[in-house]
Design an enzyme around this catalytic site. Structure first.
Site, PDB file in Angstrom:
ATOM      1  CG  ASP A   1      -1.948   1.134   1.162  1.00  0.00           C
ATOM      2  OD1 ASP A   1      -2.354   1.536   0.053  1.00  0.00           O
ATOM      3  OD2 ASP A   1      -2.328   1.634   2.232  1.00  0.00           O
TER       4      ASP A   1
ATOM      5  CB  CYS B   1     -12.324   9.728  -3.764  1.00  0.00           C
ATOM      6  SG  CYS B   1     -12.588   8.056  -3.153  1.00  0.00           S
TER       7      CYS B   1
ATOM      8  CB  CYS C   1     -17.219   2.492  -6.472  1.00  0.00           C
ATOM      9  SG  CYS C   1     -15.665   2.306  -5.587  1.00  0.00           S
TER      10      CYS C   1
END
Length: 379
Positions: A134, A214, A243
């Site tokens: 990540d 977002c 989503c």
């Protein structure tokens, strides 16, 4: 043991330690990705959390000397919470996204990659490796897509046939020349559900995200929440799953098999008002082991206040008024000013008028005045 035998042994070992999917690809540059990332930078669509050096993000050879291959891994996480508590008036609840259920995935994936590294060194003592999860330089999704873990979907997630998009990703660069796996074909087809329902229009087009819009990103910021996004947040206190939850490829993908990621329901869907009282130490003790805690308590408390405004929760008004008068954080005071205006009680408006007399921060003053002006318009 030659590279072919080692590769097969790695697959078997990965399965034995709970890695759900593993794939191999070359350490060749990600040239197409570099062009896309450059365009994202030009458009101002990046979150700011990414590695800024595009060369490092797309050139594995810059990260490990003699890089030959990249091993990609995926571990599935659950999409379903059993016996989820329900909020009600006076006891409203927030929601941490599914990627923050259970133990912080960074910890879990790093442990798996560490075990994988040790296994490789046992069979290839001279091997070189560099692992990341990540926060590393490489794009996890780009690596996973090229290594055949899944396809890169319109919702900017990797979708796997087995687990949908509910997977955490990690990778390891190595100097061992493994045979690359075949990338998967895109299976999104003509579906645009994720684009159609994104609460803030952050998905610009299939595979392109404006992170600045977002909600998953916005819940992690430490600055005042732009007003246009506040009511769109609902009761989300960390992250956003919209989503993913609407994606047909995620239908019936519950992924309940990884014990580390089983949600603690009182943390995954916590009562909102008690969070406002937590000190830094108490917040860390309660939430410190989940990934949604990484930015500390301030963004979470800001989001809690917005959620209370979403519910127009009048029982929170006395506590919000007390915080408005005493809290040293301008972001929190400003958010409270807006929230009291949204909840709309006389007690709240009186507190807003009183706060105007003592407030010195210009941004908070603007929030106070805005809340009072909105009241005049409603009247």
């Amino acid at each position: 043991m030659n590279a072919v035998q080692l590769q097969q042994s790695i697959r078997e070992f990965a399965d034995s330690i709970g890695i759900d999917k593993i794939g191999f690809t070359t350490a060749a540059p990600f040239r197409e990705l570099k062009n896309r990332l450059k365009r994202q930078q030009e458009l101002g669509y990046q979150s700011g959390f990414e590695e800024k050096d595009l060369e490092k993000r797309t050139e594995p050879a810059l990260l490990l000397d003699q890089a030959e291959s990249i091993i990609a891994i995926a571990i599935a996480y659950p999409s379903k919470m059993e016996n989820a508590p329900k909020g009600k008036k006076g006891e409203r609840r927030g929601m941490f996204c599914r990627a923050s259920w259970g133990t912080d995935y960074h910890t879990v994936l790093r442990e798996k990659l560490s075990l994988l590294e040790r296994f490789i060194f046992q069979h290839a003592p001279d091997a070189k490796v560099k692992s990341m999860v990540d926060t590393g330089e490489l794009s996890d999704r780009a690596v996973a897509q090229r290594a055949g873990i899944g396809w890169s979907a319109k919702n900017c997630s990797i979708i796997t046939p087995e687990f949908g998009s509910y997977v955490y990703l990690g990778e390891m660069i190595t100097n061992i020349p493994f045979a690359p796996d075949e990338p998967m074909e895109d299976e999104c087809g003509t579906c645009t559900l994720c684009l159609d329902v994104c609460p803030t229009g952050a998905l610009i087009q299939g595979g392109q995200l404006n992170a600045q819009r977002c909600i998953a990103f916005l819940t992690q910021t430490k600055t005042p929440m732009p007003e246009e996004f506040r009511m769109e947040m609902g009761n989300r206190v960390y992250g956003c799953d919209t989503c993913q939850t609407v994606c047909p490829k995620n239908k019936r993908k519950h992924n309940l098999h990884q014990s580390a990621f089983q949600p603690e329901v009182e943390l995954a869907k916590p009562l909102l008002q008690p969070i406002l009282k937590l000190s830094n130490r108490e917040f860390k003790e309660k939430f410190g082991h989940v990934s949604g805690s990484w930015r500390g308590k301030n963004p979470i408390q800001r989001n809690v206040i917005i959620a209370l405004a979403h519910f127009k929760e009048e029982s929170a008004v006395p506590e919000l008024i007390a915080m408005l008068a005493k809290d040293p954080r301008p972001v929190i005071r400003g958010t409270i000013a807006w929230a009291l205006g949204q909840i709309g009680t006389e007690e709240g408006y009186t507190a807003l008028q009183a706060a105007l007399l003592n407030e010195t921060d210009k941004d908070v003053l603007a929030e106070l005045q805005g809340a009072l002006n909105n009241r005049k318009e409603r009247l």
